[in-house]
Design an enzyme around this catalytic site. Sequence first.
Site, PDB file in Angstrom:
ATOM      1  N   LYS A 206     -12.966  -1.212   8.048  1.00  0.00           N
ATOM      2  CA  LYS A 206     -14.098  -2.218   8.557  1.00  0.00           C
ATOM      3  C   LYS A 206     -13.285  -3.265   9.005  1.00  0.00           C
ATOM      4  O   LYS A 206     -13.852  -3.856  10.135  1.00  0.00           O
ATOM      5  CB  LYS A 206     -15.103  -2.555   7.486  1.00  0.00           C
ATOM      6  CG  LYS A 206     -15.914  -1.520   7.136  1.00  0.00           C
ATOM      7  CD  LYS A 206     -16.970  -1.863   5.935  1.00  0.00           C
ATOM      8  CE  LYS A 206     -16.640  -2.554   4.688  1.00  0.00           C
ATOM      9  NZ  LYS A 206     -15.756  -1.733   3.878  1.00  0.00           N
TER      10      LYS A 206
ATOM     11  N   ARG B 243     -13.862   1.618  -7.588  1.00  0.00           N
ATOM     12  CA  ARG B 243     -14.569   0.889  -6.242  1.00  0.00           C
ATOM     13  C   ARG B 243     -15.337   1.759  -5.157  1.00  0.00           C
ATOM     14  O   ARG B 243     -16.417   1.511  -5.033  1.00  0.00           O
ATOM     15  CB  ARG B 243     -13.362   0.313  -5.306  1.00  0.00           C
ATOM     16  CG  ARG B 243     -12.571  -0.947  -5.992  1.00  0.00           C
ATOM     17  CD  ARG B 243     -11.482  -1.249  -5.213  1.00  0.00           C
ATOM     18  NE  ARG B 243     -11.613  -1.571  -3.902  1.00  0.00           N
ATOM     19  CZ  ARG B 243     -10.604  -1.871  -2.945  1.00  0.00           C
ATOM     20  NH1 ARG B 243      -9.418  -1.624  -3.431  1.00  0.00           N
ATOM     21  NH2 ARG B 243     -11.176  -2.152  -1.775  1.00  0.00           N
TER      22      ARG B 243
ATOM     23  N   ARG C 223      -1.586   2.890   1.022  1.00  0.00           N
ATOM     24  CA  ARG C 223      -1.182   1.353   1.746  1.00  0.00           C
ATOM     25  C   ARG C 223       0.226   0.717   1.313  1.00  0.00           C
ATOM     26  O   ARG C 223       0.302   0.537  -0.003  1.00  0.00           O
ATOM     27  CB  ARG C 223      -2.475   0.641   1.748  1.00  0.00           C
ATOM     28  CG  ARG C 223      -2.528  -0.678   2.430  1.00  0.00           C
ATOM     29  CD  ARG C 223      -3.991  -1.068   2.823  1.00  0.00           C
ATOM     30  NE  ARG C 223      -4.512  -1.313   1.364  1.00  0.00           N
ATOM     31  CZ  ARG C 223      -5.894  -1.383   1.186  1.00  0.00           C
ATOM     32  NH1 ARG C 223      -6.888  -1.619   2.167  1.00  0.00           N
ATOM     33  NH2 ARG C 223      -6.402  -1.864   0.152  1.00  0.00           N
TER      34      ARG C 223
ATOM     35  N   ARG D 137     -24.708  -5.324   0.268  1.00  0.00           N
ATOM     36  CA  ARG D 137     -24.276  -4.512  -0.557  1.00  0.00           C
ATOM     37  C   ARG D 137     -24.992  -3.290  -1.354  1.00  0.00           C
ATOM     38  O   ARG D 137     -24.476  -2.685  -1.816  1.00  0.00           O
ATOM     39  CB  ARG D 137     -23.338  -5.401  -1.461  1.00  0.00           C
ATOM     40  CG  ARG D 137     -21.876  -5.679  -0.900  1.00  0.00           C
ATOM     41  CD  ARG D 137     -21.173  -6.306  -1.857  1.00  0.00           C
ATOM     42  NE  ARG D 137     -19.861  -6.847  -1.274  1.00  0.00           N
ATOM     43  CZ  ARG D 137     -18.641  -6.151  -0.850  1.00  0.00           C
ATOM     44  NH1 ARG D 137     -18.611  -4.884  -1.141  1.00  0.00           N
ATOM     45  NH2 ARG D 137     -17.501  -7.006  -0.338  1.00  0.00           N
TER      46      ARG D 137
ATOM     47  N   ARG E  53      -0.266  -3.309  -3.152  1.00  0.00           N
ATOM     48  CA  ARG E  53      -1.337  -4.379  -3.801  1.00  0.00           C
ATOM     49  C   ARG E  53      -1.368  -3.944  -5.349  1.00  0.00           C
ATOM     50  O   ARG E  53      -1.578  -2.587  -5.441  1.00  0.00           O
ATOM     51  CB  ARG E  53      -2.735  -4.645  -3.003  1.00  0.00           C
ATOM     52  CG  ARG E  53      -2.690  -5.263  -1.883  1.00  0.00           C
ATOM     53  CD  ARG E  53      -3.890  -5.186  -1.026  1.00  0.00           C
ATOM     54  NE  ARG E  53      -3.568  -5.914   0.150  1.00  0.00           N
ATOM     55  CZ  ARG E  53      -4.458  -5.801   1.108  1.00  0.00           C
ATOM     56  NH1 ARG E  53      -5.618  -5.080   1.023  1.00  0.00           N
ATOM     57  NH2 ARG E  53      -4.512  -6.533   2.489  1.00  0.00           N
TER      58      ARG E  53
END
Length: 211
Positions: free
Chosen positions: A13, A163, A122, A88, A152
């Site tokens: 996004k 998530r 990632r 959301r 991360r």
Amino acid sequence: MNVVLLGAPGAGKGTQASMLADKYNLLHISTGDIFRANIKGGTKIGKLAKSYIDKGQLVPDEVTCDIVKDRLAQKDTSCGYMLDGFPRNLFQAKELDKFASIDYCLNIDVPLGLLMDRICGRRVCTCGESYHVSTLGGATTCLKCGKELYQRADDNPETVGARLKTYTQQTAPLIDYYKAQGKLISVDGNGSPKEVFARICEALKAPANRI
């Protein structure tokens, strides 16, 4: 043109929002950025939001909606905007309809299994660049600035799984909500950022084809 941008974590996004904002001269409004600006500015709403964040609590929907409503009332939104990170859930979507006119809901559709691989693979750099291990060929440093890449802390299977579960339960129902309004444009998010961007632009050319 006022757009709501939807997509699960890892769907791309942020990347697409940046490119779309440039192409269509849209104001990219990120809920996270609004929160940070209000907290930094010490506004009344910002202080209220900070009181929840400091306790490790989620900011209530009502407070989030008030912050977005205040942001959309500012003059720089008159030429059109793209909402990223809001709404959301259904409550927020219904509240948004009370104070804003949304033209399209753009949904970047990516299979959940692929999203897990995308996020966990990632690697990022402090300069802002982001990579996937599959494209690095074993490299551990940034191709742009040469600094060491890192993963991360929350890019792990357990956190990502949580998530994605939250997204499926709370945010995914918005797809049907905007579909019922005739505003949904769903685009295949599998591919390179440029390929996905081309699909989105093509879909926006023919709004009559929206789902």
